[in-house]
Design a protein around this motif. Structure first.
Motif, PDB file in Angstrom:
ATOM      1  N   UNK A 116       0.819  -1.281  -0.054  1.00 60.63           N
ATOM      2  CA  UNK A 116      -0.210   0.042   0.020  1.00 60.63           C
ATOM      3  C   UNK A 116       0.869   1.154  -0.074  1.00 60.63           C
ATOM      4  N   UNK A 117       0.827   1.795  -1.153  1.00 57.52           N
ATOM      5  CA  UNK A 117       1.632   3.084  -1.059  1.00 57.52           C
ATOM      6  C   UNK A 117       1.031   4.373  -0.944  1.00 57.52           C
ATOM      7  N   UNK A 118      -0.308   4.081  -0.626  1.00 59.96           N
ATOM      8  CA  UNK A 118      -1.159   5.367  -0.441  1.00 59.96           C
ATOM      9  C   UNK A 118      -0.993   5.909   1.166  1.00 59.96           C
ATOM     10  N   UNK A 119      -0.837   5.155   1.942  1.00 61.23           N
ATOM     11  CA  UNK A 119      -0.548   5.344   3.302  1.00 61.23           C
ATOM     12  C   UNK A 119       0.422   6.142   3.706  1.00 61.23           C
ATOM     13  N   UNK A 120       1.775   5.941   3.203  1.00 62.47           N
ATOM     14  CA  UNK A 120       2.902   6.668   3.640  1.00 62.47           C
ATOM     15  C   UNK A 120       3.901   6.733   2.449  1.00 62.47           C
ATOM     16  N   UNK A 121       3.413   6.633   1.242  1.00 62.48           N
ATOM     17  CA  UNK A 121       4.126   6.988   0.042  1.00 62.48           C
ATOM     18  C   UNK A 121       5.129   5.813  -0.087  1.00 62.48           C
ATOM     19  N   UNK A 122       5.274   4.667   0.496  1.00 60.76           N
ATOM     20  CA  UNK A 122       6.250   3.949   0.551  1.00 60.76           C
ATOM     21  C   UNK A 122       5.600   2.350   0.153  1.00 60.76           C
ATOM     22  N   UNK A 123       6.065   1.752  -0.763  1.00 63.11           N
ATOM     23  CA  UNK A 123       5.752   0.298  -0.968  1.00 63.11           C
ATOM     24  C   UNK A 123       7.072  -0.588  -0.793  1.00 63.11           C
ATOM     25  N   UNK A 124       6.968  -1.567  -0.148  1.00 62.50           N
ATOM     26  CA  UNK A 124       8.281  -2.244   0.401  1.00 62.50           C
ATOM     27  C   UNK A 124       8.169  -3.968   0.430  1.00 62.50           C
ATOM     28  N   UNK A 125       9.215  -4.707  -0.056  1.00 56.71           N
ATOM     29  CA  UNK A 125       9.444  -6.029   0.079  1.00 56.71           C
ATOM     30  C   UNK A 125      10.649  -6.393   0.405  1.00 56.71           C
ATOM     31  N   UNK A 126      10.785  -7.237   1.569  1.00 57.53           N
ATOM     32  CA  UNK A 126      12.402  -7.563   2.012  1.00 57.53           C
ATOM     33  C   UNK A 126      12.341  -9.015   1.939  1.00 57.53           C
ATOM     34  N   UNK A 127      13.417  -9.651   1.526  1.00 59.20           N
ATOM     35  CA  UNK A 127      13.727 -10.940   1.546  1.00 59.20           C
ATOM     36  C   UNK A 127      14.966 -11.499   2.266  1.00 59.20           C
ATOM     37  N   UNK A 128      14.805 -12.492   2.814  1.00 59.87           N
ATOM     38  CA  UNK A 128      16.045 -12.704   3.747  1.00 59.87           C
ATOM     39  C   UNK A 128      16.908 -13.673   2.575  1.00 59.87           C
ATOM     40  N   UNK A 129      17.959 -13.454   2.375  1.00 59.23           N
ATOM     41  CA  UNK A 129      18.854 -14.153   1.625  1.00 59.23           C
ATOM     42  C   UNK A 129      19.568 -15.248   1.892  1.00 59.23           C
ATOM     43  N   UNK A 130      19.879 -15.254   3.286  1.00 60.64           N
ATOM     44  CA  UNK A 130      20.817 -16.416   3.851  1.00 60.64           C
ATOM     45  C   UNK A 130      20.472 -16.519   5.481  1.00 60.64           C
ATOM     46  N   UNK A 131      20.698 -17.449   6.043  1.00 63.44           N
ATOM     47  CA  UNK A 131      20.357 -17.585   7.582  1.00 63.44           C
ATOM     48  C   UNK A 131      20.658 -16.617   8.289  1.00 63.44           C
ATOM     49  N   UNK A 132      20.056 -16.228   9.464  1.00 60.77           N
ATOM     50  CA  UNK A 132      20.414 -14.976  10.174  1.00 60.77           C
ATOM     51  C   UNK A 132      21.202 -15.422  11.273  1.00 60.77           C
ATOM     52  N   UNK A 133      22.211 -15.012  11.797  1.00 61.61           N
ATOM     53  CA  UNK A 133      23.088 -15.325  12.922  1.00 61.61           C
ATOM     54  C   UNK A 133      22.904 -14.295  14.096  1.00 61.61           C
ATOM     55  N   UNK A 134      22.844 -15.176  15.235  1.00 54.39           N
ATOM     56  CA  UNK A 134      22.497 -14.214  16.308  1.00 54.39           C
ATOM     57  C   UNK A 134      23.622 -14.484  17.250  1.00 54.39           C
ATOM     58  N   UNK A 135      24.256 -13.463  18.078  1.00 52.31           N
ATOM     59  CA  UNK A 135      25.324 -13.969  18.997  1.00 52.31           C
ATOM     60  C   UNK A 135      25.422 -12.626  19.878  1.00 52.31           C
ATOM     61  N   UNK A 136      26.149 -13.132  20.944  1.00 55.20           N
ATOM     62  CA  UNK A 136      26.424 -11.972  22.212  1.00 55.20           C
ATOM     63  C   UNK A 136      27.315 -10.839  21.764  1.00 55.20           C
ATOM     64  N   UNK A 137      26.972  -9.700  22.134  1.00 58.96           N
ATOM     65  CA  UNK A 137      27.692  -8.587  21.679  1.00 58.96           C
ATOM     66  C   UNK A 137      27.659  -7.701  22.937  1.00 58.96           C
ATOM     67  N   UNK A 138      28.968  -7.090  23.373  1.00 63.87           N
ATOM     68  CA  UNK A 138      28.751  -6.043  24.546  1.00 63.87           C
ATOM     69  C   UNK A 138      28.889  -4.552  23.729  1.00 63.87           C
ATOM     70  N   UNK A 139      28.160  -3.783  24.490  1.00 67.41           N
ATOM     71  CA  UNK A 139      27.954  -2.587  24.129  1.00 67.41           C
ATOM     72  C   UNK A 139      27.850  -1.724  25.317  1.00 67.41           C
ATOM     73  N   UNK A 140      29.002  -0.854  25.723  1.00 70.54           N
ATOM     74  CA  UNK A 140      29.020   0.029  26.966  1.00 70.54           C
ATOM     75  C   UNK A 140      28.869  -0.969  27.781  1.00 70.54           C
ATOM     76  N   UNK A 141      29.584  -1.881  27.930  1.00 69.57           N
ATOM     77  CA  UNK A 141      29.602  -2.724  29.088  1.00 69.57           C
ATOM     78  C   UNK A 141      28.366  -3.461  29.489  1.00 69.57           C
ATOM     79  N   UNK A 142      27.641  -3.469  28.508  1.00 70.88           N
ATOM     80  CA  UNK A 142      26.273  -4.408  28.724  1.00 70.88           C
ATOM     81  C   UNK A 142      26.079  -5.295  27.729  1.00 70.88           C
TER      82      UNK A 142
END
Length: 469
Positions: free
Chosen positions: A76-102
């Motif tokens: 629907x481009x009429x609501x916010x002037x954007x139409x969008x499609x996103x595909x995942x190309x390869x498996x997602x990876x999830x890991x631990x990451x420290x940011x500002x000691x968190x």
């Protein structure tokens, strides 16, 4: 034989039976039980801690299962002037990451996207728009803060970087033209879509409520701890607690605890008291690291009577030719004491009524009846009919069989529970481990319907998730 001789013979037979008979009928006054009332007793709640650990690779697996192929579509481009499609190309990876000691989660998502963006306006009812179509192919890196909300792993994700595998392009006269200089400033047009999609996928994949309630339902279904004693353990949950979610190394950690009542009941299998609709998850800052089980072992007088009857099976009491056997045992409560009714056959036929106080033997782990004596009126009848039975020696021998073991069946129940604490897997990828300390006897409470033995058991329990499918 003359009538005179017949009468004398009959008289002699009656005299012999009354003085030298091998069986005498007794009829003692029965001590009636107290008025029946609902079975109520004081039960101290138990606390079961459940430290749960879930590996990030399992969250990664679940997220990849939920996000496949076309992962986002807005036509629907009429609501916010954007139409969008996103595909995942390869498996997602999830890991631990420290940011500002968190400790945070880093998600790497290879994707391609097609974005239609229109620029224009409407004047005097006439629409004047210019629509451009952009093509993306790159890798998005997102950082998520982790929490727990309404039974779900809650993340707040922010897109950190976008690296292009190929230069972003747009179609101009049927040809793909690189437009990196146009795309980089417009990343904000779709970044919120990706962030929200990742948050939704993790929340959906890590919804604990169905699994927790399913596990509780199984835990709260009464299970038999001893076939011989016909005993059942029932867990009745009161509240569930949880600390904030934490990340440590490659795992997500969650401390959960269950406040509940535990009961051991004797007899037929009792009904479950689990009601999923009444379970509420409460947030706390800290949970004890040990299981404290305060168990009420409930033995109704009816069921206790059956087991005590088995204790007397095949036993004779007496001396010489004067002996009795106990055919049936019945017990009940009377003014703070236990009344034990013994139906006997032998030299004496009838019912003996004994009274005493239930006690606990720490060494043998048995309930027994202390200061056992013949109930009111019974002793007087015995003195007149069979003085030998009223003697302390016979009473002592009877007392030895007037035992009702509740604690040993709980020890057996403890052994029956050990397989559930040694890498027990109630479902694929979920493992339970723990240990239980020795049983500690607390006290005995008499009600009008049952003997209640209170015991305490300490231990630890942990639940880990590894390879959840």
């Amino acid at each position: 034989m003359t009538k005179k001789h017949s009468f004398l013979s009959l008289l002699l037979l009656i005299l012999l039976q009354s003085s030298c008979a091998t069986s005498t009928k007794i009829a003692a006054l029965k001590p009636e039980p107290d008025d029946a009332s609902p079975l109520t007793y004081d039960n101290t709640p138990s606390f079961i801690n459940l430290p749960i650990s879930i590996k990030l690779k399992d969250i990664e697996y679940q997220t990849n299962t939920l996000l496949n192929g076309l992962i986002y579509e807005d036509n629907d481009i009429t609501d916010d002037d954007i139409e969008m499609k996103i595909w995942k190309l390869a498996p997602i990876t999830i890991e631990n990451a420290k940011e500002n000691d968190a400790e945070k989660i880093k998600t790497v998502l290879p994707l391609k996207a097609v974005v239609k963006y229109r620029i224009g306006t409407e004047k005097l009812g006439v629409a004047i728009y210019n629509t451009k179509e952009f093509y993306f192919n790159g890798t998005v890196t997102l950082i998520s803060e982790v929490g727990l909300s309404n039974w779900k792993l809650n993340t707040k994700t922010v897109l950190k970087t976008l690296e292009w595998n190929e230069s972003p392009s747009m179609m101009v006269f049927g040809k793909s033209v690189p437009v990196t200089y146009l795309i980089n400033p417009t990343i904000k047009l779709f970044r919120s879509k990706i962030e929200r999609k990742i948050d939704e996928a993790i929340a959906k994949s890590m919804d604990f409520k169905p699994n927790v309630l399913e596990a509780l339902d199984k835990i709260c279904t009464p299970f038999q701890t001893s076939e011989a004693y016909e005993s059942w353990l029932r867990v009745v949950p009161i509240e569930i607690y949880s600390t904030a979610a934490k990340l440590k190394n490659d795992s997500f950690l969650l401390e959960m605890g269950v406040k509940c009542n535990m009961e051991t009941l004797i007899g037929q299998k009792p009904e479950s008291k689990f009601d999923a609709s009444k379970i509420v998850l409460k947030a706390v800052t800290k949970i004890p690291n040990k299981v404290t089980a305060n168990i009420a072992a409930v033995s109704t007088y009816e069921e206790a009577s059956k087991i005590m009857t088995k204790n007397f099976a095949g036993q004779e009491f007496g001396s010489g030719s004067k002996k009795i056997t106990v055919q049936k045992v019945a017990i009940w409560h009377k003014e703070g004491k236990m009344i034990i009714a013994l139906d006997v056959l032998g030299t004496i036929n009838g019912t003996l009524y004994l009274s005493g106080f239930p006690q606990y033997n720490e060494l043998t782990k048995e309930l027994f009846f202390d200061k056992l004596d013949y109930a009111l009126d019974t002793k007087n009848k015995l003195m007149r009919t069979a003085n030998w039975l009223a003697q302390g020696l016979i009473l002592k021998k009877i007392q030895e069989s007037c035992r009702y073991s509740i604690i040993p069946n709980l020890e057996e129940g403890k052994q029956n529970m050990m397989p559930y604490l040694k890498n027990y897997s109630p479902m694929a990828g979920v493992f339970v481990n723990g240990k239980m300390d020795d049983i500690q006897f607390q006290k005995i409470q008499l009600t009008n319907k049952a003997i209640i033995a209170f015991i305490k058991v300490n231990g630890t329990v942990s639940v880990s998730v590894d390879g959840l499918k």
